[in-house]
Structures are given as C-alpha cells and as structure tokens.
Design a protein around this motif. Structure first.
Motif, PDB file in Angstrom:
ATOM      1  N   PRO A 198      39.395   8.299  50.372  1.00 18.75           N
ATOM      2  CA  PRO A 198      40.007   7.300  49.500  1.00 18.75           C
ATOM      3  C   PRO A 198      41.063   6.508  50.277  1.00 18.75           C
ATOM      4  CG  PRO A 198      39.778   9.358  48.325  1.00 18.75           C
ATOM      5  CD  PRO A 198      39.409   9.644  49.747  1.00 18.75           C
ATOM      6  N   GLY A 199      40.940   5.189  50.228  1.00 16.19           N
ATOM      7  CA  GLY A 199      41.841   4.326  50.975  1.00 16.19           C
ATOM      8  C   GLY A 199      41.185   3.677  52.170  1.00 16.19           C
ATOM      9  N   ARG A 233      35.872   9.678  45.607  1.00 19.10           N
ATOM     10  CA  ARG A 233      34.573  10.235  45.974  1.00 19.10           C
ATOM     11  C   ARG A 233      34.156  11.276  44.948  1.00 19.10           C
ATOM     12  NH1 ARG A 233      34.576  12.641  51.824  1.00 19.10           N
ATOM     13  NH2 ARG A 233      32.741  13.551  50.846  1.00 19.10           N
ATOM     14  N   GLY A 234      32.853  11.570  44.930  1.00 24.56           N
ATOM     15  CA  GLY A 234      32.348  12.623  44.055  1.00 24.56           C
ATOM     16  C   GLY A 234      32.402  12.285  42.583  1.00 24.56           C
ATOM     17  N   ARG A 235      32.288  11.010  42.236  1.00 26.84           N
ATOM     18  CA  ARG A 235      32.347  10.613  40.828  1.00 26.84           C
ATOM     19  C   ARG A 235      31.053  10.991  40.099  1.00 26.84           C
ATOM     20  NH1 ARG A 235      37.515  10.302  39.667  1.00 26.84           N
ATOM     21  NH2 ARG A 235      38.511   8.296  40.110  1.00 26.84           N
ATOM     22  N   ASN A 236      31.202  11.557  38.905  1.00 20.92           N
ATOM     23  CA  ASN A 236      30.070  11.868  38.029  1.00 20.92           C
ATOM     24  C   ASN A 236      30.153  10.955  36.817  1.00 20.92           C
ATOM     25  OD1 ASN A 236      28.132  12.903  36.326  1.00 20.92           O
ATOM     26  ND2 ASN A 236      28.819  15.016  36.438  1.00 20.92           N
ATOM     27  N   ILE A 237      29.234   9.986  36.718  1.00 20.82           N
ATOM     28  CA  ILE A 237      29.241   9.051  35.590  1.00 20.82           C
ATOM     29  C   ILE A 237      28.116   9.380  34.606  1.00 20.82           C
ATOM     30  CG2 ILE A 237      30.337   7.218  36.913  1.00 20.82           C
ATOM     31  CD1 ILE A 237      27.600   5.901  37.235  1.00 20.82           C
ATOM     32  N   GLU A 238      27.527  10.575  34.766  1.00 23.99           N
ATOM     33  CA  GLU A 238      26.511  11.094  33.856  1.00 23.99           C
ATOM     34  C   GLU A 238      25.296  10.166  33.769  1.00 23.99           C
ATOM     35  OE1 GLU A 238      28.330  12.034  30.145  1.00 23.99           O
ATOM     36  OE2 GLU A 238      29.717  13.482  31.008  1.00 23.99           O
ATOM     37  N   GLN A 291      33.289   5.719  44.549  1.00 26.72           N
ATOM     38  CA  GLN A 291      33.876   4.651  43.727  1.00 26.72           C
ATOM     39  C   GLN A 291      34.607   3.677  44.642  1.00 26.72           C
ATOM     40  OE1 GLN A 291      36.423   5.902  40.436  1.00 26.72           O
ATOM     41  NE2 GLN A 291      37.548   3.980  40.556  1.00 26.72           N
ATOM     42  N   THR A 292      34.430   2.397  44.415  1.00 28.58           N
ATOM     43  CA  THR A 292      35.076   1.375  45.238  1.00 28.58           C
ATOM     44  C   THR A 292      35.600   0.239  44.378  1.00 28.58           C
ATOM     45  OG1 THR A 292      34.756  -0.198  47.060  1.00 28.58           O
ATOM     46  CG2 THR A 292      32.862   0.199  45.627  1.00 28.58           C
ATOM     47  N   GLY A 341      36.673  -4.145  39.270  1.00 33.20           N
ATOM     48  CA  GLY A 341      37.212  -3.342  40.358  1.00 33.20           C
ATOM     49  C   GLY A 341      36.813  -1.893  40.338  1.00 33.20           C
ATOM     50  N   ILE A 342      35.795  -1.542  39.531  1.00 39.39           N
ATOM     51  CA  ILE A 342      35.307  -0.164  39.515  1.00 39.39           C
ATOM     52  C   ILE A 342      33.797  -0.192  39.692  1.00 39.39           C
ATOM     53  CG2 ILE A 342      35.161   2.003  38.236  1.00 39.39           C
ATOM     54  CD1 ILE A 342      37.653   1.239  36.732  1.00 39.39           C
ATOM     55  N   GLY A 343      33.363   0.029  40.923  1.00 37.80           N
ATOM     56  CA  GLY A 343      31.942   0.052  41.241  1.00 37.80           C
ATOM     57  C   GLY A 343      31.558   1.403  41.818  1.00 37.80           C
TER      58      GLY A 343
END
Length: 512
Positions: A197-198, A222-227, A236-237, A273-275
């Motif tokens: 991150p960063g 990192r490691g995002r779970n969006i189901e 996530q970026t 800003g959330i991809g």
C-alpha cells in the motif's frame, strides 16, 4: 451501501462504506497550537513524469470490441425479443405484438414471422503478453461474443479467437494473428506480492471508449474481498478506472503488469478512486493453464469449511486465537477423507502457506496443481497435527457429502441445557421435523428466545451431533459434556449442529 460494478458497468452489492476526508484536510491545511504553526508532514513525492513509462508500454495495451448476435422476431413492423424455448408466455407475447403491429393494416399470415438479428456490443481493454499474438482481458468483457476484435494503439483491427476463459477469476485469453508489417509489442508480468500500500501504479485502458488513456495512483490496499467470486483477492487502487477499463493492465513503475483491472466501487458508474484489480500472482497461473489446456484445472481438497471467530477459537482451545479454516464437512470420496482429515479440525497451514481465515483456503487449494501431495497442518483437540494430502481435481457443481458419525442408541428423556430443550431421536421427532435418516444426535425441541442459542440462530428441529468435539446421542450426554468442560475452566462450548436435511455447522455458546 455503495454498488460495486465491473469496469464495464455491471453492478453488484458491496458492504464498503464512505470514507471521511476531513481529517486528511486538517493535516494538509495545518493547525495552530499555542500561537505557532504545526509543520505539515512531508508526503512522499511521486515521479515528476510518467511520460517515458507510458510511451514504453502503451503499444502493448489494446482495446477489445466484442459483438454478440442476438436473434429476434419481427412482428407487424415491430421487433419482439426472442423468448426462451418452451416459455408459456410465447403465444401471449406473439399475439400481443401481432395485434399492435397489425392495428389499422393488413393481417399477417401465421407463418409470416421473420426472424431478425441484432448485435449487442461491448467495449473493454486488454494487453499483449506474447508478441506471437496472445492477449489477456476479462471474461466479462467478451462474455458469449461470437465476434471479437482486438484494436491496437494505431487503430489496426485484428480478429481474435478465444483460447480459454475462466469466470471464477474473470479472465480470458485470446489469440490474434499479427501482420508482417505490424509486429506486436508484449509486456511482462511482475510480482504482485511485492506491491505494498502506497506504491505507485499506472492504469492504461479504454475508458468510455477513449482508447489509450493513462491514469496513475497508488496501491490503496491488498487482499480485498468484494464477494464477487470464490477466490477474491483484489488489489485496491485509487488510479482512475472507469467503464471500459475492464481487462486492462495495472503497471508498476518498472512497466510490469501487477494487476488486471476488473471492478470499481461507484454510486454513479464513474471513478470515485476505488478500483479493484486481479493480482498477477493470482492471474498468471490461471492464464498459463488456459494457454496450455484451454481450461483451468484447480486442486480439490474435499472439505466444507467455516470461519473461526473468537468464541469458537476459545471453545476449541486454539492458542493462536481466531484464525484458520474450521472443517464443517468432509466429502466421503474426497482427498481429505483419504488423508484422515476430520470434522472439527482447524486448518492453519496448507502446503507451507498460512491460512489466516477460511477465505484463504479455497484460493490456496485451487492454485495448487492437481495430483500434488502437500502437507496440511491442522489443530485437532488442541494439538497440532500434520497430514499429507494428495489433491484431486475440482469439478464445477460438486456438492460435498458430509461425514457420517456413528451414534449409540438414542433415549427419549428430555433435559435442559444451554437454553435448549433436548430430546433423544425418535421416529415421531423425525416425522415432525422431517429429519433425514442419516442425521444422528440429540434433537432440539425448543429454544429459549432470550438465550445465546437463539442469538446464534439454533432452531427447534435441528440436531446436536457433537458437544466439545465428542459425539452425543442423548440429552444426558450433552449435559455431561458441558459439565466436564466447565470443570476444565472453559468459557464456551462448541456444538456441531445439523439441519434436518443433514447440513452441519459449528456454533460456539458461552458457558458463563
């Protein structure tokens, strides 16, 4: 609650919320304390220009145009959508469209229902990974398209064929035939595991049909779970990603692909800003298999799992706290059964990789080659045990069978424990609650609505199979086991509860 959408616009629910920015604003503006200005911290400065990097990699990024031909029926000058075969409403729709189309005109004969074709088009992004003509994009970009074109940065259009696609990771691999006067430029994959991150990243794609668009930002998480699927592990970026960016690459500062842009979080359909991008570490093994086999061959362990919360961890005596994947069912014909894994085991490590949560295990197992023998570390009744397991192959639509537990003859006495009225299994209770013959244990006949058991959604008609990882067949077994656990100083007890149909889950109840 904000919607999560694919970068082509398809929305799906997400539990992610809004983020306040007032604290950041205060830091940036600065504050005055005791009459003196508080110095504003120096933030890490990004690269002065990304032009050289963008120029080096842009030619490897392509636009994807996918067309699907849909057949429709023209009726009386109007077009009626093609209905599924055998629908009971087909005649009704046909009659309705005929009446509207023929109003004030000549009646059309019964056999005069010409079929028309209409095209459904989608635009997305992709990138070349092999100058021989191998292109990667998202599966949802091409869907069931029967005409796919890859458009190069100079506008050259190349017809593409599908090598393979995978809906679970949302990837597709295409092949195009390069022309002699236009050699293709490829980009390499980088190591997504090294991204923090960063770290700065660059996204290039075809947002809103504007091909070759470059945006920059950082790795937000990192490691995002969006189901969105069983193997969620997104980067996530905050680099601007919009509709049409799907399938495009996310680059590190060395010009290596560390992610494949797939989804956005947006209330409007535009970037906020959330991809989210599929990490290269997740994507590359899938892409390699699609290129080699035309399909993905995932490892299969043959267990049904659930997460470990704090109460469950205490009841199981886990020294490391709430971590791992708790086995709630074992397929009778699966590799786990052959290796000796049991219901109640907590998997903490698989093939050398730590299993911090239950969501980690399916992803790690699926990425392991079929037929490989790996060490699986489990905690069983407080002790760490290592079992070698030879993985099978995961087939779509598999329904694991749960382990059967041998039980003594039941009793009919009724006792109370843990806010539950319990009874031994009888034919009358089986009939009353439609309990399958294969389900053995102690029947719950009533739940105190003010009890923790009610909060944990235990219901009358469910069956307690185990208490504290020991099988029970009578109410006396339950109370005896609960008393023993209290004497051991346990603050909670772990129940294995079966539904009338045989599905089981673990439920931790407090003993205080």
């Amino acid at each position: 609650m904000l919607p999560v959408a694919s970068a082509t616009g398809a929305r799906r629910p997400s539990a992610l919320g809004r983020h306040a920015r007032s604290a950041l604003a205060a830091i940036l503006i600065g504050a005055s304390v005791a009459g003196s200005a508080v110095p504003v911290p120096a933030f890490a400065k990004g690269p002065e220009s990304l032009a050289d990097l963008a120029e080096r990699i842009t030619d490897a990024v392509v636009n994807i145009s996918a067309s699907t031909t849909v057949e429709s029926r023209s009726t009386g000058g109007r077009t009626m959508p093609q209905l599924p075969p055998g629908t009971p409403f087909e005649d009704l729709f046909e009659e309705f469209f005929n009446r509207r189309g023929n109003r004030g005109g000549e009646q059309r004969g019964d056999n005069e229902t010409p079929r028309q074709q209409r095209k459904s088009n989608s635009l997305g992004s992709g990138f070349i990974i092999d100058s021989a003509g191998i292109v990667v994009t998202n599966n949802h970009v091409i869907g069931d398209a029967n005409d796919i074109q890859v458009i190069l940065s100079d506008g050259t259009k190349l017809k593409a064929e599908i090598i393979g696609k995978d809906s679970k990771i949302d990837l597709a691999v295409l092949r195009v035939k390069p022309t002699a006067d236009r050699p293709l430029k490829a980009v390499p994959f980088g190591d997504s595991e090294k991204m923090r991150p960063g770290d700065w990243v660059v996204a290039i794609g075809n947002p809103f049909g504007l091909g070759g668009s470059v945006s920059a930002g950082i790795v937000s998480a990192r490691g995002r779970n969006i189901e969105s699927g069983p193997y969620d592990n997104y980067i996530q970026t905050d680099a601007a990603i919009n509709k049409g960016n799907s399938g495009g690459p996310l680059f590190n500062m060395d010009g290596e692909v560390i992610g494949i842009n797939t989804a956005i979080l947006s209330p409007t359909g535009g970037s906020v800003g959330i991809g989210f991008a599929v990490p290269s570490g997740t994507a590359k093994p899938v892409i390699d298999q699609l290129r080699e086999f035309g399909e993905v061959r995932r490892g299969w362990l043959g267990v049904r799992i659930q997460n470990v919360d704090e109460s469950t961890a205490e009841a199981l005596g886990l020294k490391g706290g709430a971590k791992g994947a708790l086995i709630a069912g074992v397929d009778d014909k699966g590799p786990a059964r052959t290796a000796g894994l049991e219901v109640g085991d907590v998997i903490t490590k698989f093939n050398g990789s730590a299993v911090k949560a239950s969501s980690d295990l399916p992803r790690i197992v699926a990425a392991t080659p079929v037929g490989k023998t790996v060490d699986v570390v489990v905690v069983r009744k407080g002790e760490e045990v290592t079992k070698p397991v030879t993985l099978g192959r995961l087939e779509d639509g598999e329904k694991p069978q749960l382990a059967n537990v041998k039980q003594p003859e039941p009793e009919s006495a009724v006792r109370q424990a843990l806010g539950l009225n319990l009874s031994g299994m009888t034919d009358e209770l089986r009939k009353r609650y439609s309990i399958k013959d294969t389900v053995k244990g102690v029947v719950v006949t009533r739940v105190d609505p003010s009890s923790t058991a009610a909060d944990k959604r235990i219901q009358a008609g469910e069956v307690i199979v185990e208490v504290g990882q020991e099988a029970v067949s009578a109410p006396a077994d339950v109370t005896k086991r609960v008393d023993a656990l209290k004497k051991e100083g346990r603050k909670s007890v772990l129940l294995l509860v079966a539904s009338a149909g045989g599905d089981v889950r673990f439920v931790a109840l407090g003993l205080e």
